[in-house]
Design a protein around this motif. Structure first.
Motif, PDB file in Angstrom:
ATOM      1  N   GLY A  65      15.997   3.568   3.227  1.00  0.00           N
ATOM      2  CA  GLY A  65      14.670   4.039   2.792  1.00  0.00           C
ATOM      3  C   GLY A  65      14.263   3.285   1.558  1.00  0.00           C
ATOM      4  O   GLY A  65      15.117   2.864   0.763  1.00  0.00           O
ATOM      5  N   LEU A  66      12.968   3.089   1.405  1.00  0.00           N
ATOM      6  CA  LEU A  66      12.515   2.343   0.242  1.00  0.00           C
ATOM      7  C   LEU A  66      12.553   3.172  -1.037  1.00  0.00           C
ATOM      8  O   LEU A  66      12.821   2.663  -2.123  1.00  0.00           O
ATOM      9  CB  LEU A  66      11.123   1.780   0.499  1.00  0.00           C
ATOM     10  CG  LEU A  66      10.880   0.547  -0.345  1.00  0.00           C
ATOM     11  CD1 LEU A  66      10.177  -0.527   0.420  1.00  0.00           C
ATOM     12  CD2 LEU A  66      10.113   0.934  -1.573  1.00  0.00           C
ATOM     13  N   VAL A  67      12.328   4.499  -0.891  1.00  0.00           N
ATOM     14  CA  VAL A  67      12.427   5.362  -2.072  1.00  0.00           C
ATOM     15  C   VAL A  67      13.871   5.345  -2.592  1.00  0.00           C
ATOM     16  O   VAL A  67      14.107   5.360  -3.801  1.00  0.00           O
ATOM     17  CB  VAL A  67      11.938   6.795  -1.744  1.00  0.00           C
ATOM     18  CG1 VAL A  67      12.227   7.740  -2.892  1.00  0.00           C
ATOM     19  CG2 VAL A  67      10.436   6.776  -1.456  1.00  0.00           C
ATOM     20  N   TYR A  98       2.283   5.495  -6.498  1.00  0.00           N
ATOM     21  CA  TYR A  98       3.070   6.279  -5.532  1.00  0.00           C
ATOM     22  C   TYR A  98       4.061   7.196  -6.280  1.00  0.00           C
ATOM     23  O   TYR A  98       4.854   6.710  -7.098  1.00  0.00           O
ATOM     24  CB  TYR A  98       3.789   5.274  -4.625  1.00  0.00           C
ATOM     25  CG  TYR A  98       4.677   5.864  -3.585  1.00  0.00           C
ATOM     26  CD1 TYR A  98       4.196   6.779  -2.655  1.00  0.00           C
ATOM     27  CD2 TYR A  98       6.023   5.497  -3.508  1.00  0.00           C
ATOM     28  CE1 TYR A  98       5.025   7.312  -1.691  1.00  0.00           C
ATOM     29  CE2 TYR A  98       6.852   6.015  -2.544  1.00  0.00           C
ATOM     30  CZ  TYR A  98       6.346   6.935  -1.636  1.00  0.00           C
ATOM     31  OH  TYR A  98       7.173   7.455  -0.680  1.00  0.00           O
ATOM     32  N   CYS A 122       3.840  -2.154  -7.798  1.00  0.00           N
ATOM     33  CA  CYS A 122       3.528  -1.797  -6.415  1.00  0.00           C
ATOM     34  C   CYS A 122       2.469  -2.788  -5.934  1.00  0.00           C
ATOM     35  O   CYS A 122       1.350  -2.798  -6.440  1.00  0.00           O
ATOM     36  CB  CYS A 122       2.977  -0.365  -6.367  1.00  0.00           C
ATOM     37  SG  CYS A 122       2.926   0.320  -4.708  1.00  0.00           S
ATOM     38  N   ASN A 168      -0.286   1.085  -3.760  1.00  0.00           N
ATOM     39  CA  ASN A 168      -0.569   2.449  -3.322  1.00  0.00           C
ATOM     40  C   ASN A 168      -0.724   3.289  -4.570  1.00  0.00           C
ATOM     41  O   ASN A 168       0.224   3.321  -5.371  1.00  0.00           O
ATOM     42  CB  ASN A 168       0.624   2.944  -2.469  1.00  0.00           C
ATOM     43  CG  ASN A 168       0.525   4.417  -2.124  1.00  0.00           C
ATOM     44  OD1 ASN A 168      -0.467   5.064  -2.384  1.00  0.00           O
ATOM     45  ND2 ASN A 168       1.597   4.956  -1.550  1.00  0.00           N
ATOM     46  N   ASP A 212       7.734  -3.239  -5.241  1.00  0.00           N
ATOM     47  CA  ASP A 212       7.654  -2.505  -3.976  1.00  0.00           C
ATOM     48  C   ASP A 212       6.523  -3.127  -3.157  1.00  0.00           C
ATOM     49  O   ASP A 212       5.351  -3.006  -3.498  1.00  0.00           O
ATOM     50  CB  ASP A 212       7.375  -1.028  -4.293  1.00  0.00           C
ATOM     51  CG  ASP A 212       7.208  -0.168  -3.045  1.00  0.00           C
ATOM     52  OD1 ASP A 212       6.866  -0.702  -1.979  1.00  0.00           O
ATOM     53  OD2 ASP A 212       7.386   1.052  -3.159  1.00  0.00           O
ATOM     54  N   ILE A 214       6.077  -2.669   0.267  1.00  0.00           N
ATOM     55  CA  ILE A 214       6.158  -2.026   1.584  1.00  0.00           C
ATOM     56  C   ILE A 214       4.839  -2.159   2.370  1.00  0.00           C
ATOM     57  O   ILE A 214       4.847  -2.163   3.592  1.00  0.00           O
ATOM     58  CB  ILE A 214       6.574  -0.534   1.435  1.00  0.00           C
ATOM     59  CG1 ILE A 214       7.056   0.050   2.772  1.00  0.00           C
ATOM     60  CG2 ILE A 214       5.458   0.315   0.861  1.00  0.00           C
ATOM     61  CD1 ILE A 214       7.725   1.420   2.665  1.00  0.00           C
ATOM     62  N   HIS A 215       3.705  -2.300   1.639  1.00  0.00           N
ATOM     63  CA  HIS A 215       2.406  -2.393   2.331  1.00  0.00           C
ATOM     64  C   HIS A 215       1.962  -3.847   2.575  1.00  0.00           C
ATOM     65  O   HIS A 215       0.796  -4.089   2.894  1.00  0.00           O
ATOM     66  CB  HIS A 215       1.330  -1.640   1.528  1.00  0.00           C
ATOM     67  CG  HIS A 215       1.570  -0.158   1.452  1.00  0.00           C
ATOM     68  ND1 HIS A 215       1.231   0.703   2.468  1.00  0.00           N
ATOM     69  CD2 HIS A 215       2.143   0.607   0.508  1.00  0.00           C
ATOM     70  CE1 HIS A 215       1.576   1.938   2.137  1.00  0.00           C
ATOM     71  NE2 HIS A 215       2.136   1.903   0.953  1.00  0.00           N
ATOM     72  N   SER A 238       8.442  -0.070   7.984  1.00  0.00           N
ATOM     73  CA  SER A 238       8.097   1.322   8.325  1.00  0.00           C
ATOM     74  C   SER A 238       6.615   1.660   8.259  1.00  0.00           C
ATOM     75  O   SER A 238       6.110   2.391   9.110  1.00  0.00           O
ATOM     76  CB  SER A 238       8.883   2.276   7.442  1.00  0.00           C
ATOM     77  OG  SER A 238       8.681   1.960   6.082  1.00  0.00           O
ATOM     78  N   LYS A 239       5.904   1.150   7.240  1.00  0.00           N
ATOM     79  CA  LYS A 239       4.471   1.509   7.127  1.00  0.00           C
ATOM     80  C   LYS A 239       3.678   0.808   8.228  1.00  0.00           C
ATOM     81  O   LYS A 239       2.883   1.412   8.927  1.00  0.00           O
ATOM     82  CB  LYS A 239       3.904   1.102   5.764  1.00  0.00           C
ATOM     83  CG  LYS A 239       4.449   1.854   4.594  1.00  0.00           C
ATOM     84  CD  LYS A 239       3.997   3.286   4.535  1.00  0.00           C
ATOM     85  CE  LYS A 239       5.193   4.163   4.253  1.00  0.00           C
ATOM     86  NZ  LYS A 239       4.985   5.557   4.194  1.00  0.00           N
ATOM     87  N   SER A 298      14.936  -0.078   5.603  1.00  0.00           N
ATOM     88  CA  SER A 298      14.209  -0.954   4.673  1.00  0.00           C
ATOM     89  C   SER A 298      15.216  -1.883   4.004  1.00  0.00           C
ATOM     90  O   SER A 298      16.414  -1.786   4.273  1.00  0.00           O
ATOM     91  CB  SER A 298      13.429  -0.124   3.653  1.00  0.00           C
ATOM     92  OG  SER A 298      14.262   0.822   3.064  1.00  0.00           O
TER      93      SER A 298
HETATM   94  C1  PLP Z   1       4.614   2.180  -2.131  1.00  0.00           C
HETATM   95  C2  PLP Z   1       5.539   2.960  -1.242  1.00  0.00           C
HETATM   96  N1  PLP Z   1       6.861   2.820  -1.368  1.00  0.00           N
HETATM   97  C3  PLP Z   1       7.711   3.499  -0.573  1.00  0.00           C
HETATM   98  C4  PLP Z   1       7.262   4.374   0.395  1.00  0.00           C
HETATM   99  C5  PLP Z   1       8.206   5.165   1.259  1.00  0.00           C
HETATM  100  O1  PLP Z   1       9.298   4.458   1.646  1.00  0.00           O
HETATM  101  P1  PLP Z   1      10.459   5.149   2.497  1.00  0.00           P
HETATM  102  O2  PLP Z   1       9.832   6.118   3.434  1.00  0.00           O
HETATM  103  O3  PLP Z   1      11.121   4.006   3.164  1.00  0.00           O
HETATM  104  O4  PLP Z   1      11.380   5.818   1.505  1.00  0.00           O
HETATM  105  C6  PLP Z   1       5.887   4.552   0.554  1.00  0.00           C
HETATM  106  C7  PLP Z   1       5.387   5.512   1.533  1.00  0.00           C
HETATM  107  O5  PLP Z   1       4.238   5.858   1.563  1.00  0.00           O
HETATM  108  C8  PLP Z   1       5.013   3.820  -0.267  1.00  0.00           C
HETATM  109  O6  PLP Z   1       3.686   3.941  -0.151  1.00  0.00           O
END
Ligand code: PLP
Length: 389
Positions: free
Chosen positions: A95-97, A121, A168, A172, A200, A202-203, A235-236, A246
């Motif tokens: 997971g990215l978080v 975020y 970011c 986001n 980050d 992810i987008h 994932s996104k 991730s």
């Molecule tokens: C900037 C950002 N990082 C991470 C995530 C979530 O990552 P993960 O679900 O892989 O933990 C999101 C989800 O909306 C996000 O917008």
């Protein structure tokens, strides 16, 4: 029914009975959920096929990162961004978080400061505290109708104990794709103050603005790469957040060692279905991805036009993501989340992003549902505006 390419993003999908976090929040209530960031679309057909194939095998043991997937990632980074990375730099994460929290534990010491720019975020704001660091927030600025870094303010916010900056990009919730100049300035501030950058991204595959491209900050120079931990995921873009897959890209061996040491014993392996889906997403889903972006562009335009017609509400240009960041402050609505829930639309609270008075709307859904939600919002805002006179 309107189709985009061969893909029908208008087709409704019933997510009932799947324990969907997004939909079950309002189970039994007539509230359209446009809050948490997953989309209501089916994943690409290639991903669904790959998952079916993997499920039909029937054995779901511990799984190593597939070499094939590392090679695909290396190819994507080079082809999309001209960024040459090596297999050893990739660290897979469930997971990215998780990655954001690992970064905070891996860099600096207890009591150090972590800097970020709000709105952002929510896990950016909680990860430092979970890791016994302090969060330092600086505000993004609204300049010429877009959200930008105020570099003077950013540099002034740096303290003697600032070891890490959380970036970011695309951002986001404000939807900015940062330019080469903006990223270079951020990097030069971090170099001047010896700060590690966690980026980050992810987008990065959800770019809606024609002519704009994503630039991984680590791709700017070897010097910048040397202090950067990049976080990415399929994932996104391919709608796989429930599959937990991730990765981090870390070229600096020392940083990578600290990062993996902070993971030891706590962070589990990526699950076998996540890997299967990631391969099919990155390798076999280009047509779906292009069609998705076309559909999201139209949804974005609809949201911007509709919201900016609502008295006291506004939304700036959205260059990337499927998220709209809406300013409700001039409307005088006291508790915007409750207000819109009462009107039948579930939005994300700006407070959690560090900016009260804003709400975030997820437009990654069928257009008919989005239209219905926007109509409900418009009606409620109109009534509210009329009641003030
Ligand atoms: C900037 C950002 N990082 C991470 C995530 C979530 O990552 P993960 O679900 O892989 O933990 C999101 C989800 O909306 C996000 O917008």
């Amino acid at each position: 029914m309107k189709k985009t390419g061969n893909y029908d993003f208008d087709a409704p999908v019933d997510r009932g009975g799947t324990y969907s976090m997004k939909w079950d929040k309002y189970k039994g209530r007539d509230v359209i959920p446009l809050w948490v960031a997953d989309m209501d679309f089916l994943s690409p057909p290639a991903v669904i096929d790959a998952l079916n194939k993997r499920v039909n095998h029937g054995v779901f043991g511990y799984t190593l990162p597939p070499q094939e997937l590392n090679d695909i990632i290396i190819g994507v980074m080079e082809n999309e961004y001209g960024w040459k990375i090596r297999k050893e730099w990739i660290v897979w994460l469930p997971g990215l978080v998780t990655g954001l929290n690992v970064v905070c534990r891996a860099i600096g010491e207890d009591g150090d400061d972590v800097l970020t720019a709000v709105p952002v975020y929510p896990p950016f704001l909680t990860a430092p505290g979970y890791s016994r660091r302090n969060i330092i927030k600086t505000d993004l600025a609204e300049i010429d109708g877009e959200w930008r870094f105020d570099f003077e303010r950013l540099e002034k916010a740096v303290t003697k104990k600032t070891r890490l900056f959380l970036l970011c990009n695309p951002h986001n919730p404000v939807g900015r794709i940062y330019s080469m100049d903006e990223l270079s300035t951020i990097a030069s501030i971090c170099i001047r103050h010896n700060i590690v950058i966690s980026s980050d991204e992810i987008h990065c595959d959800l770019l809606l603005e024609p002519g704009k491209r994503h630039i991984p900050i680590a791709s700017l120079s070897l010097e910048i790469a040397d202090r950067t931990i990049t976080l990415m995921a399929p994932s996104k873009t391919y709608n796989l957040p429930g599959l937990g897959c991730s990765f981090a890209v870390i070229s600096n061996q020392g940083l990578r060692k600290n990062f993996t040491a902070a993971m030891n014993g706590i962070v589990p392996r990526v699950n076998t279905l996540g890997y299967a889906a990631a391969i099919a997403a990155y390798r076999d889903s280009h047509g779906w991805h292009e069609a998705l972006l076309d559909y999201l562009r139209e949804n974005r335009d609809l949201v911007i036009t509709s919201v900016n017609r609502m008295p006291g509400l506004s939304s700036r240009k959205i260059e990337a993501t499927y998220l709209a960041w809406i300013d409700t402050r001039p409307s005088g609505i006291k508790d915007p989340v409750k207000f819109f829930e009462d009107a039948g639309v579930g939005l994300f609270d700006g407070n959690e992003f560090g900016t009260p008075g804003f709400v975030r709307l997820n437009f990654g859904c069928q257009r008919s549902l989005l239209k219905k939600a926007l109509e409900r919002m418009a009606m409620a805002v109109k009534k509210h505006a009329e009641s003030k006179f």
